[in-house]
Design an enzyme around this catalytic site. Sequence first.
Site, short mmCIF file in Angstrom:
data_model
loop_
_atom_site.label_atom_id
_atom_site.label_comp_id
_atom_site.label_asym_id
_atom_site.label_seq_id
_atom_site.Cartn_x
_atom_site.Cartn_y
_atom_site.Cartn_z
N PHE A 129 0.80 -1.23 0.00
CA PHE A 129 0.00 0.00 0.00
C PHE A 129 0.83 1.28 0.00
O PHE A 129 0.42 2.30 0.55
CB PHE A 129 -0.96 0.01 1.20
CG PHE A 129 -1.62 -1.32 1.44
CD1 PHE A 129 -2.27 -1.97 0.41
CD2 PHE A 129 -1.57 -1.93 2.69
CE1 PHE A 129 -2.88 -3.21 0.62
CE2 PHE A 129 -2.16 -3.16 2.90
CZ PHE A 129 -2.82 -3.80 1.86
N CYS A 130 2.00 1.24 -0.63
CA CYS A 130 2.89 2.41 -0.67
C CYS A 130 3.15 2.96 0.73
O CYS A 130 3.28 4.17 0.94
CB CYS A 130 2.32 3.50 -1.58
SG CYS A 130 2.26 3.02 -3.32
N ALA A 131 3.22 2.02 1.68
CA ALA A 131 3.57 2.34 3.07
C ALA A 131 4.40 1.19 3.60
O ALA A 131 4.07 0.57 4.62
CB ALA A 131 2.33 2.57 3.91
#
Length: 464
Positions: free
Chosen positions: A385-387
């Site tokens: 999740f781009c985290a």
Amino acid sequence: MSARPNTTTVDTAAAESADPCCDAPLPVLGRGVTVPLVTGGEVSYAALDYAASAPALQRVWDDVAAYAPYYGSVHRGAGYLSQLSTDLFENSRATVAEFLDCRDGDQVVFTRSTTDSLNLLAAAIPAGCQVFVFETEHHASLLPWRDARVTYLNAPRTPEQAVATLERALADRDPYGPALVCVTGASNVTGELWPVKELAAAAHAHGARIVLDAAQLAPHHPVSVRELDVDWVAFSGHKLYAPFGSGVLAGRADWLQDSEPYLAGGGASRKVARRADGGVDVEWHTTAARHEAGSPNVIGVYSIASACKALTEAGFDSLVARERHLIDTVRAGLAEVPEVRVLSLFGDDAPRVGVISFVVEGWNSSHFAAALSAEYGIGVRDGLFCAHPLVRTLLGSDPQDPGECGAPEAAPGERSLNAIRVSFGAGTPDEHVERFVGAVKELVRDGAQWKYRTEDGRCVPDRG
């Protein structure tokens, strides 16, 4: 917009209330789309990936369609359509300022996205400024500060710990100069709300400023720059029920006015003249236009303003209450499946928006998400999740374990460093979340009905 023709005024309220197939507060585009199932037949598509991109509101689409015939250049023409478009563009800026409850003197700069907004601010911070950011942030907040000295703070396990961690870091900074804190309002992984007002107070008490990443907060909760006392706020249109390609950075004007324009070109410049030595002198705007060089995305800007009005008129009190019902439905359903582990920083009782991530024992998350799509017509997200740092922390993995955002390499049935995320909002019908809960239970109990294989890093149905 004073010059706007009556033909561009759309009565969307009547159309929304007349839609019998939608029990969501704000109808969205795509609510009638059907998708094929690998097991045969078709089903209405359940879009449960709002945290990545929310579907555009029907009202927003209608407003844009009504304006489209009057499309013209902004700030660059004497003709009627150009003047009308300029009026619409600047009125949209005022609408966004009102939506965010900006202070007198704050600037609203239109950008391409939250990522673009925070990169703009990163380019405007003064020399020697130190940046403080938690490892829990989305990459849009974690990565733009390439020319600054950055302190990455460990993931807190309570809101109180977050405030205490920030206070210690700010007090201990050396040298004790300008500083900027970047923090999310709501996690794009867990949906949990962060103590923004308390973090802002801590930042200001230690001579620092703070920027709020409201990409996941603004579509779900009211955001008041005044009440939260943040210095800037950034968000994206495509998460706020508007089409892709538009975003906002709003807040204090001084750092923005003192910095070089984000892009150099027409629109950002007030005056350009040749010098006697053959060079060029440029006088840049001191308004928001300083960082809006080039022909602006007037339709994207108007879309954001339309979405802001729609959310305000619908009333956040009722939207939040209804979303809480959806959250409770999903969390209660997942709690009935022992193999499911919901990811959380602050615990089960923490307030949150409609974003929930989880893993399923014995399942590759990509395989599970693929089965939800192919066999049930449900669209969710799988990956990091781009985290990446946050998901790695929540999964208890080693920082060096392999994992790739949105493209896990593990084959179906193998362990993979990724999770599944379901997210929803004002356009989500009850049936979508009910179908999702039922599908999770059925997949865990009975397994997938179809065979799957890995193709180009994705888990897909095996049709061969």
